[in-house]
Every structure is written in structure tokens, then in C-alpha cells.
Design an enzyme around this catalytic site. Structure first.
Site, PDB file in Angstrom:
ATOM      1  N   ASN A 134      11.514 -12.433  -5.522  1.00  0.00           N
ATOM      2  CA  ASN A 134      12.199 -13.591  -4.670  1.00  0.00           C
ATOM      3  C   ASN A 134      11.277 -13.825  -3.122  1.00  0.00           C
ATOM      4  O   ASN A 134      11.904 -14.147  -2.238  1.00  0.00           O
ATOM      5  CB  ASN A 134      13.452 -13.222  -4.229  1.00  0.00           C
ATOM      6  CG  ASN A 134      14.409 -13.492  -5.806  1.00  0.00           C
ATOM      7  OD1 ASN A 134      14.150 -14.580  -6.214  1.00  0.00           O
ATOM      8  ND2 ASN A 134      15.259 -12.422  -5.882  1.00  0.00           N
TER       9      ASN A 134
ATOM     10  N   MET B 271       5.269 -15.054  -2.194  1.00  0.00           N
ATOM     11  CA  MET B 271       4.307 -15.309  -3.337  1.00  0.00           C
ATOM     12  C   MET B 271       4.965 -15.191  -4.632  1.00  0.00           C
ATOM     13  O   MET B 271       4.717 -15.874  -5.586  1.00  0.00           O
ATOM     14  CB  MET B 271       3.345 -13.998  -3.292  1.00  0.00           C
ATOM     15  CG  MET B 271       2.532 -14.144  -1.887  1.00  0.00           C
ATOM     16  SD  MET B 271       1.299 -15.593  -2.030  1.00  0.00           S
ATOM     17  CE  MET B 271       0.769 -15.941  -3.517  1.00  0.00           C
TER      18      MET B 271
ATOM     19  N   HIS C 116      -3.323 -13.825  10.773  1.00  0.00           N
ATOM     20  CA  HIS C 116      -2.314 -14.153   9.721  1.00  0.00           C
ATOM     21  C   HIS C 116      -1.027 -14.414  10.647  1.00  0.00           C
ATOM     22  O   HIS C 116      -0.858 -14.289  11.812  1.00  0.00           O
ATOM     23  CB  HIS C 116      -2.096 -12.750   8.836  1.00  0.00           C
ATOM     24  CG  HIS C 116      -3.218 -12.608   7.792  1.00  0.00           C
ATOM     25  ND1 HIS C 116      -4.198 -11.782   7.951  1.00  0.00           N
ATOM     26  CD2 HIS C 116      -3.195 -13.112   6.654  1.00  0.00           C
ATOM     27  CE1 HIS C 116      -5.042 -11.980   6.913  1.00  0.00           C
ATOM     28  NE2 HIS C 116      -4.311 -12.646   5.972  1.00  0.00           N
ATOM     29  N   HIS C 117      -0.121 -15.066   9.573  1.00  0.00           N
ATOM     30  CA  HIS C 117       1.217 -15.352  10.098  1.00  0.00           C
ATOM     31  C   HIS C 117       2.233 -14.006  10.749  1.00  0.00           C
ATOM     32  O   HIS C 117       1.700 -12.919  10.543  1.00  0.00           O
ATOM     33  CB  HIS C 117       2.094 -15.796   9.152  1.00  0.00           C
ATOM     34  CG  HIS C 117       2.201 -14.819   7.839  1.00  0.00           C
ATOM     35  ND1 HIS C 117       3.221 -13.840   7.659  1.00  0.00           N
ATOM     36  CD2 HIS C 117       1.358 -14.902   6.875  1.00  0.00           C
ATOM     37  CE1 HIS C 117       2.757 -12.939   6.660  1.00  0.00           C
ATOM     38  NE2 HIS C 117       1.688 -13.690   6.141  1.00  0.00           N
TER      39      HIS C 117
ATOM     40  N   LYS D 238       3.564 -10.730   8.944  1.00  0.00           N
ATOM     41  CA  LYS D 238       2.782  -9.618   8.157  1.00  0.00           C
ATOM     42  C   LYS D 238       2.942  -8.514   8.729  1.00  0.00           C
ATOM     43  O   LYS D 238       2.970  -8.240   9.958  1.00  0.00           O
ATOM     44  CB  LYS D 238       1.185 -10.190   8.135  1.00  0.00           C
ATOM     45  CG  LYS D 238       0.423  -9.408   7.405  1.00  0.00           C
ATOM     46  CD  LYS D 238      -1.022  -9.924   7.124  1.00  0.00           C
ATOM     47  CE  LYS D 238      -1.750  -9.044   6.311  1.00  0.00           C
ATOM     48  NZ  LYS D 238      -1.434  -8.904   4.947  1.00  0.00           N
TER      49      LYS D 238
END
Ligand SMILES: NC(=O)c1ccc[n+]([C@@H]2O[C@H](COP(=O)([O-])OP(=O)(O)OC[C@H]3O[C@@H](n4cnc5c(N)ncnc54)[C@H](O)[C@@H]3O)[C@@H](O)[C@H]2O)c1
Length: 253
Positions: free
Chosen positions: A10, A13, A143-144, A147
């Protein structure tokens, strides 16, 4: 048809892989594992690997480092190969991956994209030239803001590729804020940027006297990792015990 179990079903990815497999004639997700489930998937989802009693040919994992020990025990016990994509594993966990791979096939790659895996090879060639010529090596990744780990597993893999080509002479420097000294020529500096919804950017900089060469990879969507992971799942199903990586998948194409 290859039957896959999705660990971390869920998550971002997990959902990308579910979508890709739903459109693929060669692989299907037969079960998911995720402690958080709202019953929205087309397959059953179990809270732990131990509860998952569905027969499968491969596990694809994008979950959390905390989930990896259980997953390794499960795949060894059930003899199901695992494509291990979760990053941020501890040294002990990496040792456990190595140990488990003697009993079941494991493919681990910090970055499943074709671009990064090709870059890992290109860096070896570049290092042979630039490290010899005394160029400094720096890696910057972005990165977002969700992370958890830093530097990214991909940044570490890029550094390791450079270091391997240079005969292991580099140490890694993650933070210069506590030092007042010039950079050590035998270090690879790594810097992390976190913000917004940046999917993943990596720059490897070779900085010499009066010239700088930069290798840059940008992922614009998570599907670049998903496609690689699905291909890895197809490749790994039925493989004997051993430790594999994305280079094996690319070489088999
Ligand atoms: N190798 C690569 O190419 C690559 C690419 C993208 C992300 N990642 C890594 O994959 C992991 C997941 O990324 P994401 O963006 O999908 O994260 P996410 O937070 O969106 O999803 C993680 C999912 O794992 C689930 N989870 C938590 N504990 C679990 C457990 N014990 N067992 C099973 N599932 C569990 C969570 O409920 C969640 O649904 C991260 O470590 C990330 O860095 C790797």
C-alpha cells in the site's frame, strides 16, 4: 504467468508495481503484505509475511528497513526469491542479506532504474581517468520531503562504484560542518537535499583544475523504478540461490 507477492503493497511504490503488473501479461500480484490496509487492492493483503500463505514465485519489496529482517526469514523458509528494493538497511541487515542469499535468490539494488544502473558502469570508466588525474569527487542528491534515509541508497551505490574503480582508496564524508580543514583528496563528499516531491536526482561531480565533469540522472516519475523492479521480478523467479543485482537483469536482456 509469474506469481508475485508485493511487500509494502500500500505504499507509493507498492501501488506503482500493482498498476504495472495489472497491465502486464507475464506477471501478476497474487498477494500483498502491509500492516496498513484499507482493502482496496485486487489481491489479498496480509499484515505480516508469516500470515501470508499464498503460493508465489517471487516477492517484490518496497517497504521499510524495519520490515526486511522478517521478509528475509520468510523468503528463506518458503524458498521464494526476493527483489529487495527497500533502502536504508543497516550493516547488520546487509550482512543478513548476504547470508540469506546463500539459501535463496536475492536481487538487491538501491536504484532499479536503467539509467542509474548504466551510470554505475560509466562511472567506473570515468573514475579510471579522473581519479588518476587527481580530480575531487562529490555527490549531490535530492529527494522528496518524505524520505527517511540520507544519503540515498543510490548515492551510496554511486560512491561505491567510484571507490571500487579507484581501488577502495576513498572514505565518505557526509558532513563538513564540524570540521575546519581542507577537503581530503581521498574522500567523496555526499550532500543531501530534501524538499517537495522531487522523485530523485543524483549528480556525480569530478572537479579538477579548470575543468569539471558532471554526470546527472533525474527521475521524473516513480515508474522508472517500478518498471525495473517488475523486470527484476521476472528475471529472478526460478533462479538458484545467490546475490543478484540490476546489472544481471540488464545483461540477460
Ligand atoms: N530501489 C529503488 O529503486 C527504490 C525506489 C523508490 C523507493 N525505494 C525505497 O523503497 C522503500 C519504500 O518506498 P515508498 O516510496 O513506496 O515508501 P512508502 O512509505 O510510500 O511505502 C512503504 C509501505 O511499506 C509499508 N510497511 C511498513 N512496514 C511494513 C512491514 N513491516 N511489512 C510490510 N510493509 C510495511 C507501509 O505501510 C507502506 O505502505 C523505501 O525504503 C524507499 O527508499 C527504493
Amino acid at each position: 504467468m509469474i506469481r508475485a507477492i508485493m511487500n509494502g503493497a500500500n505504499g507509493h511504490m507498492g501501488q506503482v508495481i500493482s498498476q504495472l503488473c495489472a497491465e502486464d501479461q507475464e506477471i501478476e500480484i497474487v498477494a500483498g503484505i502491509d500492516p496498513f490496509d484499507e482493502g482496496k487492492n485486487a489481491y489479498p493483503v496480509f499484515a505480516t509475511p508469516q500470515e501470508c500463505n499464498v503460493e508465489a514465485d517471487v516477492v517484490i519489496d518496497f517497504s521499510s528497513a524495519k520490515a526486511v529482517d522478517d521478509l528475509l526469514d520468510y523468503s528463506v523458509a518458503k524458498q521464494i526469491p526476493v527483489v529487495l528494493c527497500t533502502t536504508g538497511l543497516s550493516e547488520e541487515q546487509l550482512a543478513k542479506v548476504e547470508e540469506s542469499s546463500k539459501k535463496v535468490a536475492i536481487l538487491r539494488s538501491a536504484n532499479m532504474s536503467l539509467g542509474i544502473n548504466t551510470l554505475l558502469d560509466l562511472l567506473k570508466k570515468a573514475t579510471n581517468v579522473f581519479a588518476e588525474a587527481g580530480f575531487d569527487v562529490e555527490i549531490v542528491e535530492a529527494h522528496h520531503n518524505q524520505k527517511l534515509d540520507a544519503p540515498s541508497g543510490t548515492a551510496v551505490a554511486l560512491a561505491e562504484s567510484v571507490n571500487e574503480a579507484a581501488g577502495g582508496r576513498y572514505t565518505y564524508c557526509y558532513d563538513r560542518s564540524q570540521r575546519r580543514e581542507k577537503r581530503n583528496p581521498n574522500e567523496i563528499g555526499m550532500s543531501s537535499i530534501r524538499g517537495g516531491n522531487i522523485v530523485g536526482e543524483h549528480e556525480v561531480i569530478f572537479a579538477g583544475l579548470d575543468e569539471v565533469i558532471t554526470f546527472k540522472h533525474q527521475a521524473f516519475s516513480k515508474s522508472v523504478f517500478g518498471k525495473g523492479a517488475v523486470e527484476a521480478g521476472k528475471f529472478l523467479a526460478g533462479k538458484p540461490a545467490g546475490l543478484y543485482d540490476m546489472r544481471d537483469v540488464i545483461a540477460a536482456k
